[in-house]
Design an enzyme around this catalytic site. Structure first.
Site, PDB file in Angstrom:
ATOM      1  N   LYS A   1       0.845  -1.207   0.000  1.00  0.00           N
ATOM      2  CA  LYS A   1       0.000   0.000   0.000  1.00  0.00           C
ATOM      3  C   LYS A   1       0.875   1.250   0.000  1.00  0.00           C
ATOM      4  CE  LYS A   1      -3.973  -2.247   2.127  1.00  0.00           C
ATOM      5  NZ  LYS A   1      -4.766  -2.596   3.319  1.00  0.00           N
TER       6      LYS A   1
ATOM      7  N   GLN B   1      -5.039  -1.621   9.560  1.00  0.00           N
ATOM      8  CA  GLN B   1      -4.957  -2.928   8.909  1.00  0.00           C
ATOM      9  C   GLN B   1      -5.557  -4.003   9.810  1.00  0.00           C
ATOM     10  OE1 GLN B   1      -3.927  -3.304   5.742  1.00  0.00           O
ATOM     11  NE2 GLN B   1      -4.301  -5.497   5.804  1.00  0.00           N
TER      12      GLN B   1
ATOM     13  N   ASP C   1     -11.399   3.044   4.112  1.00  0.00           N
ATOM     14  CA  ASP C   1     -11.814   1.642   3.972  1.00  0.00           C
ATOM     15  C   ASP C   1     -13.338   1.524   3.857  1.00  0.00           C
ATOM     16  OD1 ASP C   1      -9.875  -0.401   3.891  1.00  0.00           O
ATOM     17  OD2 ASP C   1      -9.383  -0.134   6.010  1.00  0.00           O
TER      18      ASP C   1
HETATM   19  N1  GUN Z   1      -7.350  -6.776   5.874  1.00  0.00           N
HETATM   20  C1  GUN Z   1      -7.692  -7.482   4.773  1.00  0.00           C
HETATM   21  N2  GUN Z   1      -8.300  -6.687   3.870  1.00  0.00           N
HETATM   22  C2  GUN Z   1      -8.321  -5.448   4.422  1.00  0.00           C
HETATM   23  C3  GUN Z   1      -8.828  -4.207   3.961  1.00  0.00           C
HETATM   24  O1  GUN Z   1      -9.375  -4.058   2.858  1.00  0.00           O
HETATM   25  N3  GUN Z   1      -8.679  -3.163   4.819  1.00  0.00           N
HETATM   26  C4  GUN Z   1      -8.083  -3.292   6.035  1.00  0.00           C
HETATM   27  N4  GUN Z   1      -8.001  -2.205   6.821  1.00  0.00           N
HETATM   28  N5  GUN Z   1      -7.618  -4.435   6.492  1.00  0.00           N
HETATM   29  C5  GUN Z   1      -7.745  -5.510   5.676  1.00  0.00           C
END
Ligand code: GUN
Length: 287
Positions: free
Chosen positions: A53, A97, A120
């Protein structure tokens, strides 16, 4: 006949190039989009996702910072960090995350993020907005799937979409986004009784169960669009999806590979949501 392969990597590149221009426009107005990523604990997969990311952010002109906490961190420490980021004008998006270590209350952490920075789209407010057709930030993975369908001119309205998986991150928002576009939607889980009875009716089949190769060719209607959200690591170290790609591609009309399908789209849509958050912040200062 073999299915058309939906190239997520290529679509992601196109979308990123478009949004990079938007980020550049903002930078000219002295607003460089900023994303803060919070990672807690030692989950190896989470570590890799966060690294990817951050790298993607720099490629499209987004400032990013990572706040790492140890596995035994206190929830209050993380909440204090989020409070500070909520007030920081250089940060337009905040992402925690997931999954979190067991001493954390997911909902408490997620709902402490300012709704206008919740890139998100997991905050209750943003989930409610999605349910009522007023989406603020579409959750990244299902958003990426919708863009893949759109860029391949795959119609959604009137189609029967079957989503296998009911997570808050993928299955539920995916079903809502397909519904919003006029699909007839069935939501199944990996435990649904006689699952093939449902999957075989799907014009669009989206699978997000985390169970390697669980969707086989006999479970798919000829010509169907098959979207594989799963990313599983096999004992030999190879990555595979929830769909048995080699056999299903001989039946489906369209299919996404793993890797190179949904994965690159998820990160791309996070970049889009962050730039969108920055555009909104910039518009607020113009008023
Ligand atoms: N863990 C797995 N997929 C995601 C996501 O799309 N966002 C976040 N914050 N954590 C994740």
């Amino acid at each position: 006949m073999s299915a058309h392969i939906i190239n997520g990597k290529k679509i992601a590149e196109l979308v990123r190039a478009e949004w990079k221009l938007r980020a550049e426009k903002l930078a000219q107005l002295s607003t460089k989009p900023g994303l803060a990523v919070i990672i807690i604990g030692n989950n190896a997969a989470s570590g890799i996702y966060v690294k990817n990311k951050v790298k993607a952010c720099s490629e499209v002109g987004i400032y990013s910072e990572v706040h790492s906490f140890p596995e035994n961190a206190l929830q209050d420490e993380v909440l204090n960090c989020i409070q500070a980021l909520n007030k920081n004008p250089n940060i337009h998006g905040i992402l925690v995350q997931l999954p979190l270590p067991p001493q954390f209350e997911n909902n408490r952490v997620i709902t402490s993020i300012a709704v206008e920075k919740d890139v998100d789209g997991f905050h209750f407010y943003n989930v409610g907005a999605l349910v009522t057709g007023n989406v603020v930030f579409p959750p990244c993975t299902p958003y990426g799937v919708m863009v893949m369908l759109e860029r391949n001119h795959i119609p959604v309205e009137g189609q029967h979409a079957v989503v296998v998986g009911r997570s808050n991150i993928v299955g539920k928002p995916m079903a809502l986004m397909l519904l919003e576009k006029g699909a007839t939607v069935t939501i199944c889980t990996s435990k649904t009784r006689d699952l093939p009875q449902f999957t075989k009716k799907a014009d669009i089949l989206v699978v997000a169960t985390g169970k390697p190769h669980m969707i086989t060719a006999e479970m798919v209607k000829p010509g169907a669009v098959v979207i594989d959200v799963g990313i599983n690591r096999l004992p030999d170290g190879k990555l595979c999806g929830d769909v048995d790609y080699d056999t299903v591609k001989e039946v489906a009309g369209y299919i996404t590979p793993v890797p190179g399908g949904v994965g690159p789209m998820t990160i791309t849509m996070l970049l889009c949501n962050t730039i969108l958050a920055a555009e909104r912040a910039q518009a607020r200062t113009d008023r």
